[in-house]
Design a protein around this motif. Structure first.
Motif, PDB file in Angstrom:
ATOM      1  N   VAL A 397     -11.917 -18.144   1.512  1.00 17.66           N
ATOM      2  CA  VAL A 397     -10.906 -18.683   1.781  1.00 17.66           C
ATOM      3  C   VAL A 397      -9.860 -17.568   2.250  1.00 17.66           C
ATOM      4  CG1 VAL A 397      -8.863 -19.726   0.386  1.00 17.66           C
ATOM      5  CG2 VAL A 397     -10.971 -20.182  -0.301  1.00 17.66           C
ATOM      6  N   GLU A 398      -9.178 -17.988   3.235  1.00 12.04           N
ATOM      7  CA  GLU A 398      -8.098 -17.146   3.730  1.00 12.04           C
ATOM      8  C   GLU A 398      -6.915 -17.787   3.446  1.00 12.04           C
ATOM      9  OE1 GLU A 398      -7.915 -15.338   7.461  1.00 12.04           O
ATOM     10  OE2 GLU A 398      -9.737 -14.047   7.094  1.00 12.04           O
ATOM     11  N   LEU A 399      -5.836 -17.086   2.754  1.00 11.42           N
ATOM     12  CA  LEU A 399      -4.608 -17.500   2.421  1.00 11.42           C
ATOM     13  C   LEU A 399      -3.492 -16.859   3.008  1.00 11.42           C
ATOM     14  CD1 LEU A 399      -2.741 -19.220   0.490  1.00 11.42           C
ATOM     15  CD2 LEU A 399      -3.025 -17.462  -1.198  1.00 11.42           C
ATOM     16  N   THR A 400      -2.496 -17.546   3.742  1.00  9.59           N
ATOM     17  CA  THR A 400      -1.333 -16.672   4.455  1.00  9.59           C
ATOM     18  C   THR A 400      -0.075 -17.205   3.642  1.00  9.59           C
ATOM     19  OG1 THR A 400      -2.461 -16.585   6.580  1.00  9.59           O
ATOM     20  CG2 THR A 400      -0.029 -16.446   6.482  1.00  9.59           C
ATOM     21  N   MET A 401       0.774 -16.175   3.066  1.00 12.53           N
ATOM     22  CA  MET A 401       1.806 -16.399   2.372  1.00 12.53           C
ATOM     23  C   MET A 401       2.805 -15.835   3.284  1.00 12.53           C
ATOM     24  SD  MET A 401       0.633 -14.843  -1.006  1.00 12.53           S
ATOM     25  CE  MET A 401      -0.057 -13.211  -0.317  1.00 12.53           C
ATOM     26  N   SER A 402       3.957 -16.770   3.597  1.00 15.21           N
ATOM     27  CA  SER A 402       5.107 -16.558   4.541  1.00 15.21           C
ATOM     28  C   SER A 402       6.161 -16.563   3.342  1.00 15.21           C
ATOM     29  CB  SER A 402       5.154 -17.582   5.608  1.00 15.21           C
ATOM     30  OG  SER A 402       3.821 -17.499   6.406  1.00 15.21           O
ATOM     31  N   ASN A 403       7.062 -15.482   3.531  1.00 15.97           N
ATOM     32  CA  ASN A 403       8.055 -15.214   2.617  1.00 15.97           C
ATOM     33  C   ASN A 403       9.325 -15.552   3.415  1.00 15.97           C
ATOM     34  OD1 ASN A 403       9.818 -14.557   0.661  1.00 15.97           O
ATOM     35  ND2 ASN A 403       9.284 -12.301   0.556  1.00 15.97           N
ATOM     36  N   ALA A 404       9.850 -16.678   2.807  1.00 16.60           N
ATOM     37  CA  ALA A 404      11.022 -17.476   3.665  1.00 16.60           C
ATOM     38  C   ALA A 404      12.213 -16.953   2.715  1.00 16.60           C
ATOM     39  CB  ALA A 404      10.970 -18.744   3.925  1.00 16.60           C
ATOM     40  N   SER A 405      12.169 -15.735   1.933  1.00 15.92           N
ATOM     41  CA  SER A 405      13.308 -15.484   1.028  1.00 15.92           C
ATOM     42  C   SER A 405      13.662 -14.111   1.519  1.00 15.92           C
ATOM     43  CB  SER A 405      13.063 -15.629  -0.527  1.00 15.92           C
ATOM     44  OG  SER A 405      12.211 -14.493  -0.727  1.00 15.92           O
ATOM     45  N   MET A 406      14.862 -13.551   0.795  1.00 16.62           N
ATOM     46  CA  MET A 406      15.408 -12.192   1.191  1.00 16.62           C
ATOM     47  C   MET A 406      15.016 -11.300   0.048  1.00 16.62           C
ATOM     48  SD  MET A 406      16.327 -12.441   4.004  1.00 16.62           S
ATOM     49  CE  MET A 406      17.129 -10.812   4.076  1.00 16.62           C
ATOM     50  N   MET A 407      13.967 -11.656  -0.613  1.00 17.09           N
ATOM     51  CA  MET A 407      13.443 -10.887  -1.847  1.00 17.09           C
ATOM     52  C   MET A 407      11.930 -10.848  -1.630  1.00 17.09           C
ATOM     53  SD  MET A 407      15.224 -11.214  -5.685  1.00 17.09           S
ATOM     54  CE  MET A 407      14.526  -9.449  -5.915  1.00 17.09           C
ATOM     55  N   ALA A 408      11.353  -9.529  -2.027  1.00 16.58           N
ATOM     56  CA  ALA A 408       9.780  -9.357  -1.886  1.00 16.58           C
ATOM     57  C   ALA A 408       9.369 -10.394  -3.142  1.00 16.58           C
ATOM     58  CB  ALA A 408       9.745  -7.803  -2.136  1.00 16.58           C
ATOM     59  N   HIS A 409       7.990 -10.514  -3.112  1.00 18.29           N
ATOM     60  CA  HIS A 409       7.470 -11.112  -4.164  1.00 18.29           C
ATOM     61  C   HIS A 409       6.127 -10.495  -4.518  1.00 18.29           C
ATOM     62  CE1 HIS A 409      10.638 -14.121  -4.393  1.00 18.29           C
ATOM     63  NE2 HIS A 409      10.436 -14.247  -3.025  1.00 18.29           N
ATOM     64  N   PRO A 410       5.695  -9.866  -5.547  1.00 18.81           N
ATOM     65  CA  PRO A 410       4.395  -9.586  -5.842  1.00 18.81           C
ATOM     66  C   PRO A 410       3.704 -10.746  -6.438  1.00 18.81           C
ATOM     67  CG  PRO A 410       5.859  -9.378  -7.740  1.00 18.81           C
ATOM     68  CD  PRO A 410       6.767  -9.780  -6.701  1.00 18.81           C
ATOM     69  N   MET A 411       2.727 -11.026  -5.629  1.00 18.64           N
ATOM     70  CA  MET A 411       1.949 -12.295  -5.616  1.00 18.64           C
ATOM     71  C   MET A 411       0.675 -12.080  -6.336  1.00 18.64           C
ATOM     72  SD  MET A 411       4.217 -14.407  -4.911  1.00 18.64           S
ATOM     73  CE  MET A 411       3.471 -16.029  -5.110  1.00 18.64           C
ATOM     74  N   HIS A 412       0.204 -12.896  -7.376  1.00 16.56           N
ATOM     75  CA  HIS A 412      -1.011 -12.607  -8.268  1.00 16.56           C
ATOM     76  C   HIS A 412      -1.995 -13.877  -8.159  1.00 16.56           C
ATOM     77  CE1 HIS A 412      -3.744 -11.242 -11.354  1.00 16.56           C
ATOM     78  NE2 HIS A 412      -3.135 -12.081 -12.287  1.00 16.56           N
ATOM     79  N   ILE A 413      -3.150 -13.624  -7.849  1.00 16.50           N
ATOM     80  CA  ILE A 413      -3.979 -14.909  -8.206  1.00 16.50           C
ATOM     81  C   ILE A 413      -5.026 -14.577  -9.150  1.00 16.50           C
ATOM     82  CG2 ILE A 413      -5.741 -16.082  -6.954  1.00 16.50           C
ATOM     83  CD1 ILE A 413      -4.743 -15.237  -4.304  1.00 16.50           C
ATOM     84  N   HIS A 414      -5.128 -15.519 -10.082  1.00 16.54           N
ATOM     85  CA  HIS A 414      -6.126 -15.293 -11.211  1.00 16.54           C
ATOM     86  C   HIS A 414      -7.599 -15.888 -10.762  1.00 16.54           C
ATOM     87  CE1 HIS A 414      -3.016 -15.810 -14.996  1.00 16.54           C
ATOM     88  NE2 HIS A 414      -2.320 -15.281 -13.596  1.00 16.54           N
ATOM     89  N   GLY A 415      -8.380 -15.136 -11.382  1.00 15.01           N
ATOM     90  CA  GLY A 415     -10.046 -15.493 -11.165  1.00 15.01           C
ATOM     91  C   GLY A 415     -10.374 -15.165 -10.038  1.00 15.01           C
ATOM     92  N   THR A 416     -10.246 -14.348  -9.371  1.00 19.23           N
ATOM     93  CA  THR A 416     -10.654 -13.734  -7.979  1.00 19.23           C
ATOM     94  C   THR A 416      -9.874 -12.329  -7.901  1.00 19.23           C
ATOM     95  OG1 THR A 416     -11.296 -14.066  -5.899  1.00 19.23           O
ATOM     96  CG2 THR A 416      -9.223 -14.610  -6.342  1.00 19.23           C
ATOM     97  N   VAL A 417     -10.585 -11.466  -6.939  1.00 22.77           N
ATOM     98  CA  VAL A 417     -10.390 -10.185  -6.480  1.00 22.77           C
ATOM     99  C   VAL A 417     -10.160 -10.734  -4.799  1.00 22.77           C
ATOM    100  CG1 VAL A 417     -10.708  -7.937  -6.085  1.00 22.77           C
ATOM    101  CG2 VAL A 417     -11.092  -9.028  -8.417  1.00 22.77           C
ATOM    102  N   PHE A 418      -9.029 -10.235  -4.414  1.00 21.68           N
ATOM    103  CA  PHE A 418      -8.849 -10.424  -2.942  1.00 21.68           C
ATOM    104  C   PHE A 418      -8.943  -9.177  -2.154  1.00 21.68           C
ATOM    105  CE2 PHE A 418      -4.647 -11.023  -4.643  1.00 21.68           C
ATOM    106  CZ  PHE A 418      -4.006  -9.975  -4.394  1.00 21.68           C
ATOM    107  N   GLN A 419      -9.131  -9.280  -0.787  1.00 22.77           N
ATOM    108  CA  GLN A 419      -8.803  -8.204   0.256  1.00 22.77           C
ATOM    109  C   GLN A 419      -7.685  -8.854   1.040  1.00 22.77           C
ATOM    110  OE1 GLN A 419     -12.132  -7.093   2.806  1.00 22.77           O
ATOM    111  NE2 GLN A 419     -11.214  -5.257   3.323  1.00 22.77           N
ATOM    112  N   VAL A 420      -6.699  -7.724   1.190  1.00 27.89           N
ATOM    113  CA  VAL A 420      -5.612  -7.814   2.066  1.00 27.89           C
ATOM    114  C   VAL A 420      -6.062  -7.660   3.734  1.00 27.89           C
ATOM    115  CG1 VAL A 420      -3.240  -6.967   2.611  1.00 27.89           C
ATOM    116  CG2 VAL A 420      -4.195  -6.965   0.326  1.00 27.89           C
ATOM    117  N   VAL A 421      -5.922  -8.738   4.432  1.00 28.03           N
ATOM    118  CA  VAL A 421      -6.533  -8.583   5.746  1.00 28.03           C
ATOM    119  C   VAL A 421      -5.595  -9.044   6.788  1.00 28.03           C
ATOM    120  CG1 VAL A 421      -8.955  -9.251   5.004  1.00 28.03           C
ATOM    121  CG2 VAL A 421      -7.104 -11.066   5.746  1.00 28.03           C
ATOM    122  N   GLY A 422      -4.049  -9.034   6.471  1.00 29.35           N
ATOM    123  CA  GLY A 422      -3.213  -9.051   7.451  1.00 29.35           C
ATOM    124  C   GLY A 422      -1.841  -9.031   6.975  1.00 29.35           C
TER     125      GLY A 422
END
Length: 478
Positions: A397-422
């Motif tokens: 799975v590749e998941l792209t998160m687009s932050n449309a807000s003026m605050m940063a968000h620490p995003m956490h996914i349960h059940g897996t370990v991901f690699q940051v690729v972009g």
């Protein structure tokens, strides 16, 4: 507290690992079950007593340290007067043991217990209530799983766990902020604002100044102590220290400052990276970093400070050799720490990256929200009205998160370990993580695979954002 370099010290309840696991039992007693108790405790916050929560062992120690190859066999006892549930952050247990309310097991009743049994992932991890109000009351603790290399290395290990603390309950904080609604494990309702669903940041979009901190806290803690009385950890002149740092704060990003000591960053979120030198390293909520430090032969006292992003407040501990003079450190720095723009991620590269392969499924979400009204969501749909993300076990799975807000968000996914690729439009082979900071008006892309079917939560680790609805879930089949 003095021990050999092979000893491991943790927090205010240090424990030497010479034949005993940190659970207060023999490390080779495979049939034994460790006990952790969700209970209350009292801290001294600059002379003011504070009743907080905690995860304690029967010996009074905080959290869990496991030896190489040891199974996670734990009985969690709820000694509180309220229901609770604990998430084993950084672990990928069987789905029923993940520790999220009603996904699939309910909260643990007061006075009841629940057993857990799985093989843990090695590294620097932590455990915390998956109830925002309880996590903000410090129902969290370290979970260290050592490797064979850790056991053989000629070095001392030190754990520093960071918190922010408020005497004001979360419900009152949210009311002051004008939140639209909340629920115990992040369900939210009420009006929602921000950009339209599906909108993504792009060049030329109107932007103001990012909102760095939406909350001020009464205290910032390292191992439950402020800088008015910091922990002093005894170390050896000329020795090496593996410093495991956990950001267990509810809503504070910290810059880790090692002062005169040059650090080598060797792991993030419990996963080894290609080592890199640093004296400052940013850590978002839920993230961890392992720093390898070399102490000078002449010894001395060496503050390790955590600087609040965009502000002057700080916390920390002091590494000191025997006889070294330890001087008082002011709570506030002379100048404010900078904002964290997330570009640090580009320099982090996994020691063991995911095997290269095309994505079987590409998904995208938008992170929405704002200060007025104070409501945060994913795709403008708070938890309870969320869009479920579909995946199958074993697919890339590749998941792209687009932050449309003026605050940063620490995003956490349960059940897996991901690699940051972009990051933005830049592709790279980044670190393996379970929590990543998505800067304001920016895009971050992750690659991962689920090994187990279930309903795995995906949410912001900023507790008031989670409490007002910034959570959805992956429905993983197969």
């Amino acid at each position: 507290m003095i021990a050999s370099r092979r000893a491991l010290l943790t927090g205010g309840a240090a424990l030497t690992l010479s034949g005993w696991s940190a659970a207060g039992r023999r490390a080779d007693a495979a049939t034994d079950m460790a006990v952790l108790r969700a209970t209350t405790r009292t801290l001294d916050i600059d002379g003011r007593p504070a009743t907080v929560l905690g995860l304690l062992r029967p010996d009074g120690g905080h959290g869990l340290i496991q030896q190489p190859g040891e199974r996670f066999r734990v009985r969690l006892e709820n000694r509180l007067t309220e229901r609770t549930i604990i998430h084993w952050h950084g672990q990928t247990p069987p789905y029923p043991q993940d520790g999220v309310p009603d996904a699939p097991l309910p909260l643990i009743e007061a006075g009841a217990s629940r057993d857990f049994d799985f093989m843990p992932n090695a590294g620097t991890h932590w455990m915390h209530a998956h109830v925002p109000d309880q996590e903000m009351r410090l129902l969290a603790a370290p979970h260290i799983v050592r490797t064979a290399a850790d056991a053989q290395a000629d070095r001392q290990e030190v754990v520093m766990m960071l918190h922010d603390f408020s005497f004001t309950p979360l419900a009152e904080i949210l009311a002051r902020l004008g939140a639209g609604g909340s629920a115990p494990h992040g369900a939210g309702g009420g009006p929602h604002g921000g950009m339209p669903a599906g909108a993504a940041p792009h060049a030329g979009m109107p932007m103001g100044a990012p909102d760095i901190n939406d909350l001020d806290f009464d205290a910032y803690l390292a191992n439950d102590r402020t800088l008015s009385d910091p922990e002093v950890v005894r170390v050896e002149p000329g020795g090496r220290v593996l410093l495991r740092i956990i950001n267990g704060a509810a809503a504070t990003v910290f810059w880790i400052d090692t002062g005169v000591l040059q650090a080598s960053v060797v792991a993030v979120d419990g996963h080894p990276i290609r080592p890199q030198a640093a004296t400052r390293f940013a850590l978002a909520m839920g993230q961890r970093v392992d720093l390898l430090l070399a102490l000078p032969r002449e010894g001395g006292a060496f503050p390790i400070l955590a600087l609040r992003e965009g502000a002057r407040e700080r916390a920390g501990l002091i590494l000191a050799t025997a006889g070294a003079a330890v001087t008082r450190i002011a709570r506030d720095a002379d100048t404010a720490a900078p904002a964290f723009d997330g570009r640090q991620e580009l320099s982090l590269h996994a020691a063991t990256p995911l095997p290269s392969r095309p994505a079987d499924r590409s998904l995208s979400v938008t992170l929405n929200g704002g200060m007025a009204p104070y409501v945060w969501s994913i795709d403008n749909r708070p938890w309870g009205r969320h869009r479920v993300l579909e995946a199958r076990r074993g697919e890339r799975v590749e998941l792209t998160m687009s932050n449309a807000s003026m605050m940063a968000h620490p995003m956490h996914i349960h059940g897996t370990v991901f690699q940051v690729v972009g990051l933005g439009s830049q592709r790279f082979a980044g670190a393996m993580r379970d929590t990543v900071q998505v800067p304001p008006m920016e895009r971050v892309t992750l690659a991962f695979e689920f090994a187990t079917a279930g309903r795995w939560m995906f949410h912001c680790h900023h507790m008031p954002h989670l409490a007002t609805g910034m959570m959805t879930e992956f429905s993983v089949r197969g």
